[in-house]
Design a protein around this motif. Sequence first.
Motif, PDB file in Angstrom:
ATOM      1  N   GLU A   1     -10.974  17.438  -2.309  1.00  0.00           N
ATOM      2  CA  GLU A   1     -11.977  15.985  -3.648  1.00  0.00           C
ATOM      3  C   GLU A   1     -11.615  16.774  -5.096  1.00  0.00           C
TER       4      GLU A   1
ATOM      5  N   ASP B   1      -9.918  13.825  -6.974  1.00  0.00           N
ATOM      6  CA  ASP B   1     -10.048  13.679  -8.689  1.00  0.00           C
ATOM      7  C   ASP B   1      -8.885  13.731  -9.207  1.00  0.00           C
TER       8      ASP B   1
ATOM      9  N   TYR C   1       0.129   5.086   1.020  1.00  0.00           N
ATOM     10  CA  TYR C   1      -0.471   5.797   2.215  1.00  0.00           C
ATOM     11  C   TYR C   1      -0.425   7.522   2.311  1.00  0.00           C
TER      12      TYR C   1
ATOM     13  N   GLN D   1      -6.979   4.039  -9.713  1.00  0.00           N
ATOM     14  CA  GLN D   1      -7.031   3.041  -8.444  1.00  0.00           C
ATOM     15  C   GLN D   1      -6.911   3.471  -7.698  1.00  0.00           C
TER      16      GLN D   1
ATOM     17  N   GLU E   1      -9.966   9.522   1.040  1.00  0.00           N
ATOM     18  CA  GLU E   1     -10.739  10.063   2.375  1.00  0.00           C
ATOM     19  C   GLU E   1     -11.097  10.442   2.638  1.00  0.00           C
TER      20      GLU E   1
ATOM     21  N   ALA F   1      -6.633  11.036  -9.062  1.00  0.00           N
ATOM     22  CA  ALA F   1      -7.515   9.269 -10.121  1.00  0.00           C
ATOM     23  C   ALA F   1      -7.640   9.630 -11.261  1.00  0.00           C
TER      24      ALA F   1
ATOM     25  N   LEU G   1      -4.899   9.463   0.425  1.00  0.00           N
ATOM     26  CA  LEU G   1      -5.184   9.203  -0.835  1.00  0.00           C
ATOM     27  C   LEU G   1      -3.996   7.136  -0.333  1.00  0.00           C
ATOM     28  N   SER G   2      -4.814   6.830  -0.911  1.00  0.00           N
ATOM     29  CA  SER G   2      -4.422   5.208  -0.528  1.00  0.00           C
ATOM     30  C   SER G   2      -4.117   4.720  -2.212  1.00  0.00           C
ATOM     31  N   LEU G   3      -3.217   3.576  -2.303  1.00  0.00           N
ATOM     32  CA  LEU G   3      -3.543   2.919  -3.100  1.00  0.00           C
ATOM     33  C   LEU G   3      -2.095   1.480  -3.341  1.00  0.00           C
TER      34      LEU G   3
ATOM     35  N   TRP H   1       0.921  -1.292   0.528  1.00  0.00           N
ATOM     36  CA  TRP H   1       0.223  -0.679   0.105  1.00  0.00           C
ATOM     37  C   TRP H   1       0.282   1.511  -0.027  1.00  0.00           C
TER      38      TRP H   1
ATOM     39  N   LYS I   1      -7.251   5.943  -4.270  1.00  0.00           N
ATOM     40  CA  LYS I   1      -9.320   6.419  -3.428  1.00  0.00           C
ATOM     41  C   LYS I   1      -8.869   7.341  -2.033  1.00  0.00           C
TER      42      LYS I   1
END
Length: 205
Positions: free
Chosen positions: A154, A180, A147, A188, A192, A183, A201-203, A145, A190
């Motif tokens: 967003e 966004d 992080y 992929q 939060e 992204a 942000l996580s991938l 991951w 994400k």
Amino acid sequence: MLDNKGFDLWADGYDKSVGLGDEDGSYPFAGYKQILNEIYNRVLTDQCKAVLDIGFGTGALTGKLYGQGCRIWGQDFSERMIELAKQKMPQAALYRQDFAKGLAEELRQNRYDAVIATYSLHHLSDEQKTGLIKDILPLLRDGGWLYIGDVAFETRTELERQKALIGDEWDDEEIYFVADEFAQIFPQMKFEKFSFCAGLLSLRR
């Protein structure tokens, strides 16, 4: 924008000043402790043993992971921050280099279960952020991951709205994540939201 000398001078009071900003819910550190706690829990839940921290500062997060048995690698550009982090993590492999210029060569020789960056990448342009993320992803083991906890929004509209509300306190020299937009480059990834000005942000590889 603070350079490495500025961070050297700020290092001894850094954790306290960040903590005060988080406690009163003010920009830019509202949500800071929640984000660090979330990353800490996810790293341990996933039993990540090898962790790379980009911009580790005084080791506020990685020092706790180190205490739980994680092997820590890190890169920062402040000599004083490294000295303070070493006190918490004497066996960690910590390298001094400006990550705006990429990863230290020594760090490219390893593979990691997790790579973390908390409140450090806003010093990079979006182009530099993208390049660094692309450099990091091949260093993750399968299922590993990335992080990124930071001042983040967003959408560009939300960033501009908060900038107007924050007014003169807004730091125009820092470049914040717009989820966004990233992204579109990393589908992929994400996002939060943890406060009006911060998110995770996580991938996963």
